[in-house]
Design an enzyme around this catalytic site. Structure first.
Site, PDB file in Angstrom:
ATOM      1  N   GLY A 125       0.823  -1.197   0.000  1.00 29.38           N
ATOM      2  CA  GLY A 125       0.000   0.000   0.000  1.00 29.38           C
ATOM      3  C   GLY A 125       0.856   1.245   0.000  1.00 29.38           C
ATOM      4  O   GLY A 125       1.613   1.489  -0.930  1.00 29.38           O
ATOM      5  N   VAL A 162       2.914   1.910   2.635  1.00 32.08           N
ATOM      6  CA  VAL A 162       3.829   1.679   3.755  1.00 32.08           C
ATOM      7  C   VAL A 162       5.217   1.340   3.225  1.00 32.08           C
ATOM      8  O   VAL A 162       5.372   0.461   2.379  1.00 32.08           O
ATOM      9  CB  VAL A 162       3.313   0.544   4.665  1.00 32.08           C
ATOM     10  CG1 VAL A 162       4.235   0.372   5.863  1.00 32.08           C
ATOM     11  CG2 VAL A 162       1.901   0.826   5.131  1.00 32.08           C
ATOM     12  N   LYS A 186       4.212   4.995   7.101  1.00 33.15           N
ATOM     13  CA  LYS A 186       3.004   5.086   6.287  1.00 33.15           C
ATOM     14  C   LYS A 186       2.773   6.544   5.932  1.00 33.15           C
ATOM     15  O   LYS A 186       2.785   7.421   6.801  1.00 33.15           O
ATOM     16  CB  LYS A 186       1.824   4.537   7.079  1.00 33.15           C
ATOM     17  CG  LYS A 186       0.514   4.542   6.335  1.00 33.15           C
ATOM     18  CD  LYS A 186      -0.376   3.507   6.986  1.00 33.15           C
ATOM     19  CE  LYS A 186      -1.831   3.863   6.976  1.00 33.15           C
ATOM     20  NZ  LYS A 186      -2.570   2.944   7.837  1.00 33.15           N
ATOM     21  N   ASP A 207     -11.406  -3.142  10.176  1.00 34.23           N
ATOM     22  CA  ASP A 207     -10.792  -3.734   8.994  1.00 34.23           C
ATOM     23  C   ASP A 207      -9.860  -4.884   9.377  1.00 34.23           C
ATOM     24  O   ASP A 207      -8.714  -4.955   8.943  1.00 34.23           O
ATOM     25  CB  ASP A 207     -10.037  -2.653   8.200  1.00 34.23           C
ATOM     26  CG  ASP A 207      -9.813  -3.073   6.744  1.00 34.23           C
ATOM     27  OD1 ASP A 207     -10.483  -4.010   6.271  1.00 34.23           O
ATOM     28  OD2 ASP A 207      -8.955  -2.464   6.084  1.00 34.23           O
TER      29      ASP A 207
END
Ligand SMILES: *[C@@H]1O[C@H](CO)[C@@H](O)[C@H](O)[C@H]1NC(C)=O
Ligand SMILES: *[C@@H]1O[C@H](CO)[C@@H](O)[C@H](O)[C@H]1NC(C)=O
Ligand SMILES: *[C@@H]1O[C@H](CO)[C@@H](O)[C@H](O)[C@H]1NC(C)=O
Ligand SMILES: *[C@@H]1O[C@H](CO)[C@@H](O)[C@H](O)[C@H]1NC(C)=O
Ligand SMILES: *[C@@H]1O[C@H](CO)[C@@H](O)[C@H](O)[C@H]1NC(C)=O
Ligand SMILES: *[C@@H]1O[C@H](CO)[C@@H](O)[C@H](O)[C@H]1NC(C)=O
Ligand SMILES: *[C@@H]1O[C@H](CO)[C@@H](O)[C@H](O)[C@H]1NC(C)=O
Length: 650
Positions: A370, A372, A385, A477
């Site tokens: 992602g 990160v 991040k 999540d």
């Protein structure tokens, strides 16, 4: 780089601050005072939240004689209720048996009174008064319920509506010489002397806590506070220790017909028990710390710091309809002030240059997943991040959690030129669980014991955010790619990007990951801890099957497949079905079928279509730790699994 324009930074922080709940204001108050019909006044001389108890008598007001039903009312698991009274989970309480019910007592911002907020779902015929005087046994009063639910019309409640019932409670001051205070409801015939005997305290301490004795006949508020001198359940007051209804000094309260009312109450209300031992500090918001830190350095003057807190704390509406009542604030102003330096020191503020240098200018080679990146800074490895300012939520949540099964936030960085925000986490060596399960070679190295430990670690991490944070946090999540494994293959929960503080919020903006989303969230946008429990159930299935949450070929969710091939059919045949269904990499090993089946049973309970029927993470952690202990001869006598029917068909 030129120093960032300070004003812009400050403005950014201020802007962010507006989205944050306000900390509890510093309460001014006299000595712990007798209850009014709105409860006990918040006291300036104690710290909120704290562990408290209510004395509750089993079997009245139509509440079934079982720990689970009582726990449901007070947001405690049946395990916690039984444990607090040194009773076996399998025992059934006797009618009228006095029980200590653990409460998390807080003093939410703007509330003049201390209480433990309990979420209750309205049944047919319920009014604030009826619920308070029957099921809740006068541990609260309708006037207080009205104040806590200002938007509800007491005479016009919808069935299924969630109402916060403030259970009266209080935190002890140093002068009280008590480990905790019990809220006790005076019964006809009770005197201070009889109550003192029942709790093994002197009657004088009841006077200093509650004021002079009044008769019980025309008491406007029958709730009094009784100190516990020592820790329960290592020590128990006689009224509970004897555990015999005939030995209670009070005559049993008038019983209403124990109608078989189904208590469909949401089991997980608000934070319960145990939190104290973990040293959770509620209502401490990093950004407020920061802002305060800035002001602090400027103002220097010691005496003005408290004012700064007051100025900084804006109105903190969380949005959701029920959120405000449910989240409840907590924390105290004094605490905020005294711990600023510690909190500022806790996080490193990185420079943009450091992060760019450490990641090769955010080069793809450093990309983990992602947004990160892996960063080398001063000889240490971090995960960085990169995001926009909506990361505020994650920062806000991470700074108040601290648990070995949650990925740790080490620091952050704000680029005020671009509005970018960087969160710097500990680097977790072995990457995410999904990659391990998908890679057949690595999957073989994940034996059953390792998987069981991962399941337990996750359960502990989730239990922590669900039960021991204040206000509670819902991750929203949970999935195998958000589970990171360290060098000892212990699991840590990552990515709080979607997490929410508060509970029972309703959202119209559905986020999450296919295959893990709980049905009630998809349908109604209802955010509760039970949506995490559902997603956790899916991760358990992944651990057992080694398959992805959604089939690549058919797009069918794993839980639906499990429902079809695993959960249905006779319980005795479960082991055989599990053996056919589980990860071939596991089947190759000597892997105790009973242990796997017990985890499947937990998964089944977690995936119950009705969120109220799903176990809490406390129950799950308890059951799994048993499964781990016995590792094979697990009997199935369990907290959560036995009571749940199969999950509903798709
Ligand atoms: C609160 O504590 C302060 C300092 O210990 C003391 O002076 C004050 O009397 C206390 N107030 C009450 C109401 O107990
Ligand atoms: C509790 O607080 C209320 C409102 O602030 C005040 O009127 C009342 O006197 C207080 N009670 C006691 C016993 O201090
Ligand atoms: C609670 O109080 C009401 C009125 O004061 C009384 O009628 C009722 O019996 C009480 N309930 C219990 C369980 O003590
Ligand atoms: C506090 O309680 C303990 C245990 O009951 C007792 O031994 C002690 O003397 C008490 N201390 C004070 C100051 O009352
Ligand atoms: C109960 O109320 C009556 C009148 O309202 C009063 O005279 C009496 O003293 C009260 N009893 C107690 C014990 O407070
Ligand atoms: C708790 O229960 C155990 C076993 O029933 C008993 O031995 C112990 O004395 C009890 N402890 C207390 C504090 O009552
Ligand atoms: C418990 O109650 C029963 C009757 O209700 C009585 O016979 C028994 O002696 C009591 N036990 C204790 C320990 O008080």
């Amino acid at each position: 780089m030129t120093p960032p324009p300070r004003l812009a930074l400050l403005a950014l922080l201020l802007w962010c601050l507006c989205a944050l709940p306000a900390p509890a204001r510093s309460q001014s108050g006299a000595t712990p005072s007798p209850a009014s019909n709105e409860g006990f006044n918040c006291s300036a001389n104690t710290t909120y939240p704290c562990q408290a108890y209510a004395l509750y008598r089993a079997g009245f007001g139509g509440v079934p004689l079982e720990y689970a039903a009582i726990g449901d009312l007070f947001a405690a698991s049946r395990f916690m209720v039984a444990h607090a009274n040194n009773l076996s989970i399998s025992a059934v309480p006797a009618a009228g048996q006095p029980l200590l019910v653990p409460l998390q007592c807080g003093c939410p911002s703007r509330s003049p009174n201390a209480y433990a907020p309990m979420q209750y779902q309205i049944n047919a015929g319920d009014t604030f008064w009826i619920v308070s005087t029957t099921k809740l046994q006068n541990l609260t009063q309708y006037q207080a319920v009205e104040r806590v639910n200002p938007t509800l019309v007491p005479t016009n409640l919808d069935i299924g509506q969630i109402v916060t019932f403030p259970i009266f409670c209080q935190c002890p001051t140093a002068a009280d010489n008590a480990t905790a205070l019990v809220t006790y409801v005076m019964q006809p015939g009770d005197t201070y002397a009889s109550i003192a005997t029942a709790f093994a305290v002197d009657a004088q301490s009841l006077v200093s806590l509650n004021g002079p004795e009044q008769g019980t006949r025309n008491l406007s508020s029958p709730e009094i506070l009784v100190p516990l001198r020592r820790q329960v359940p290592e020590w128990l007051p006689p009224i509970v220790r004897l555990n015999n209804v005939s030995t209670t000094p009070a005559s049993p309260p008038p019983s209403t017909t124990p109608a078989p009312t189904v208590v469909t109450n949401n089991r997980d209300g608000v934070v319960t028990g145990l939190a104290i031992g973990l040293g959770v500090v509620g209502g401490l918001w990093l950004l407020q710390m920061l802002l305060l830190g800035c002001l602090w350095r400027r103002l220097k003057a010691r005496g003005r710091r408290a004012e700064a807190v007051a100025v900084a704390s804006g109105d903190g509406g969380e949005g959701g309809r029920f959120t405000k009542a449910a989240s409840g604030g907590g924390g105290g102003g004094r605490f905020l002030v005294s711990d600023i330096s510690e909190w500022l020191d806790k996080y490193k503020v990185f420079k943009v240059e450091e992060l760019e240098g450490g990641t090769g200018g955010f080069d793809d080679e450093h990309l983990i997943q992602g947004s990160v990146y892996k960063a080398y800074i001063d000889g240490e490895v971090f995960a960085v991040k990169k995001m926009k300012w909506d990361a505020c939520e994650e920062l806000k949540i991470l700074q108040k959690v601290n648990h070995s099964n949650l990925v740790k936030l080490e620091g952050f960085c704000i680029n005020s030129d671009t509005g970018d925000c960087y969160l710097v986490y500990e680097y977790v060596e072995n990457g995410s669980l999904d990659l391990w399960l998908m890679d057949r070679d690595r999957a073989r190295r994940l034996d059953w014991r390792a998987r069981l430990h991962i399941a337990l670690d996750l359960a502990h991490g989730l239990q922590y955010i669900h039960e021991h944070t204040w206000p509670r946090v819902v991750h929203k999540d949970i999935k195998s790619s958000n589970v990171l494994l360290d060098d000892h293959m212990r699991a840590k929960i990552a990515n709080f990007g979607l997490a929410k503080t508060g509970h029972n919020a309703v959202t119209t903006h559905i986020v999450g990951t296919q295959g893990y989303i709980a049905p009630e969230y998809l349908a109604d946008g209802l955010v509760t801890t039970k949506m995490d429990v559902f997603a956790y159930g899916v991760v358990l299935l992944e651990l057992v099957s080694g398959r992805e949450a959604v089939s690549d070929d058919s797009g069918e969710p794993l839980w639906a497949d499990a429902d079809e091939r695993l959960f249905r059919g006779r319980e005795e045949r479960l082991e055989a079905r599990v053996a056919a269904w589980m990860d071939p990499a596991l089947a190759e090993q000597t892997c105790p079928p009973g242990s796997v089946a017990s985890v499947v049973s937990v998964a089944k309970a977690c995936l119950h279509r009705d969120p109220a029927k799903r176990p809490s993470m406390v129950d799950v952690a308890y059951t799994l730790s048993k499964a781990d202990e016995s590792f094979g001869d697990y009997s199935g006598e369990s907290v959560s699994v036995a009571s749940s029917g199969g999950i509903a068909a798709r």
